[in-house]
Design a protein around this motif. Structure first.
Motif, PDB file in Angstrom:
ATOM      1  N   LEU A 130      13.269   2.657   8.338  1.00 58.94           N
ATOM      2  CA  LEU A 130      13.912   3.956   8.510  1.00 58.94           C
ATOM      3  C   LEU A 130      12.922   5.094   8.266  1.00 58.94           C
ATOM      4  CD1 LEU A 130      17.384   3.362   6.793  1.00 58.94           C
ATOM      5  CD2 LEU A 130      16.869   3.449   9.244  1.00 58.94           C
ATOM      6  N   LEU A 179      22.440  -2.527   7.617  1.00 57.92           N
ATOM      7  CA  LEU A 179      22.471  -1.143   7.169  1.00 57.92           C
ATOM      8  C   LEU A 179      23.709  -0.867   6.329  1.00 57.92           C
ATOM      9  CD1 LEU A 179      21.255   0.694  10.393  1.00 57.92           C
ATOM     10  CD2 LEU A 179      20.022   0.490   8.239  1.00 57.92           C
ATOM     11  N   ALA A 238      18.378   7.100   1.267  1.00 55.20           N
ATOM     12  CA  ALA A 238      18.929   7.061   2.626  1.00 55.20           C
ATOM     13  C   ALA A 238      19.381   8.445   3.079  1.00 55.20           C
ATOM     14  CB  ALA A 238      20.098   6.080   2.689  1.00 55.20           C
ATOM     15  N   GLY A 295      10.642   6.096   2.474  1.00 58.56           N
ATOM     16  CA  GLY A 295      11.182   4.799   2.870  1.00 58.56           C
ATOM     17  C   GLY A 295      10.574   3.664   2.072  1.00 58.56           C
TER      18      GLY A 295
END
Length: 244
Positions: free
Chosen positions: A187, A10, A25, A148
Motif C-alpha cells: 500500500l 485487506l 492505513a 507502509g
C-alpha cells in the motif's frame, strides 16, 4: 492474484489490526487522496495556462494594448494577462501618467529597471503559485514507502508474538499473518508511485509555462521601455500598438 483474496486480506488487516495498524492505513489513505486531488487540480491549471499562452502571439498582432488584453483572455488567474497589466501599471507609474507627483523613492530608478522589477515580481508570484502543492507530492513520495514499511514491521512483530504464544504452528499459520502484514508495504508503494510520477509531470509542465511567461515578460519589457518588441533575431521590431 484473486481479487477476493486481496479484498479478504485487506479486510482482515483492518478488522484484526490494532490502533497503530489502523492509523497507518488511514495515513496512507489520506496521502493517496491528497496526491490525486493535487495532481488533478494542478494538471487542470496547467492545461488552462497552456491554452492561455496561445493568445500571446495574437496580443502582439493587436491594434492597441486594450485589444491585446482581450486576446489574452479575461479568465481569472491568467498569468499572461497579469504580467501585461503589471507592466502597464509600472510604466504608467514611473512615467507619472497616473497623475501622481514624482515624490517616491522609486522615482529615482531608471524606467527600464523599474518595469523589469515589476514584471519579475509578477512572474515570480505566478511561479510561487504554480509550485504550491508540489511539496506535498514530494513529501508523500518520500515518506509513504516508509509509512507502509512501518505498518509491515509492526504487523510482523505482533504476528510473531501471536505465533510464539501459540507454540508449535504450521507454515500456513505463519504465512497468513506475515503476508497480511506485507500488504502495508504494498500500500505504501501504491501511494508513493503516483506521487512521484505526478510530481515529475507537474514540474516539467511548470517549466514549460514559466519559459513562455518569461519570454512574454521580456518582450513586454522591451515594449514598455522602447515601444518595440525584441524579435527572435535580437533586433527591435516596432509593433502597431499604441503606447499604454
Amino acid at each position: 492474484m484473486d481479487t477476493s483474496l486481496t479484498s479478504s486480506g485487506l479486510a482482515h488487516v483492518w478488522t484484526q489490526g490494532d490502533a497503530v495498524t489502523r492509523t497507518v492505513a488511514l495515513i496512507l489513505l489520506t496521502m493517496s487522496l491528497a496526491t490525486w486531488i493535487i495532481v488533478l487540480w494542478k494538471a487542470l491549471d496547467q492545461r488552462a495556462q497552456r491554452a492561455q499562452a496561445k493568445g500571446v502571439e495574437g496580443f502582439w498582432h493587436s491594434a492597441d494594448f486594450a485589444e491585446g488584453l482581450d486576446k489574452l483572455g479575461t479568465t481569472e488567474g491568467n498569468p499572461f494577462r497579469a504580467v501585461a497589466l503589471e507592466g502597464r501599471e509600472a510604466a504608467r507609474h514611473i512615467l507619472h501618467k497616473d497623475g501622481r507627483p514624482g515624490t517616491q523613492l522609486h522615482d529615482s530608478l531608471d524606467v527600464s529597471d523599474w518595469v523589469e522589477r515589476c514584471l519579475r515580481k509578477s512572474v515570480d508570484d505566478h511561479q510561487a503559485r504554480a509550485q504550491s502543492g508540489l511539496s506535498v507530492l514530494a513529501s508523500v513520495a518520500s515518506t509513504a514507502p516508509f509509512v507502509g514499511l512501518f505498518g509491515t514491521v509492526w504487523g510482523i512483530y505482533h504476528a510473531l508474538l501471536g505465533i510464539g504464544a501459540a507454540g508449535q504452528v504450521s507454515i500456513d499459520q505463519v504465512a497468513g499473518p506475515i503476508g497480511e502484514a506485507l500488504i502495508m508495504t504494498a500500500l505504501g508503494l501504491l501511494v508513493a508511485i503516483p506521487a512521484v510520477l505526478g510530481y515529475n509531470a507537474l514540474v516539467r509542465g511548470n517549466k514549460g509555462i514559466a519559459h513562455q511567461l518569461n519570454r512574454f515578460a521580456h518582450d513586454l519589457h522591451a515594449y514598455f521601455v522602447t515601444g518595440a518588441r525584441v524579435s527572435l533575431g535580437g533586433d527591435a521590431k516596432v509593433l502597431p500598438m499604441k503606447k499604454a
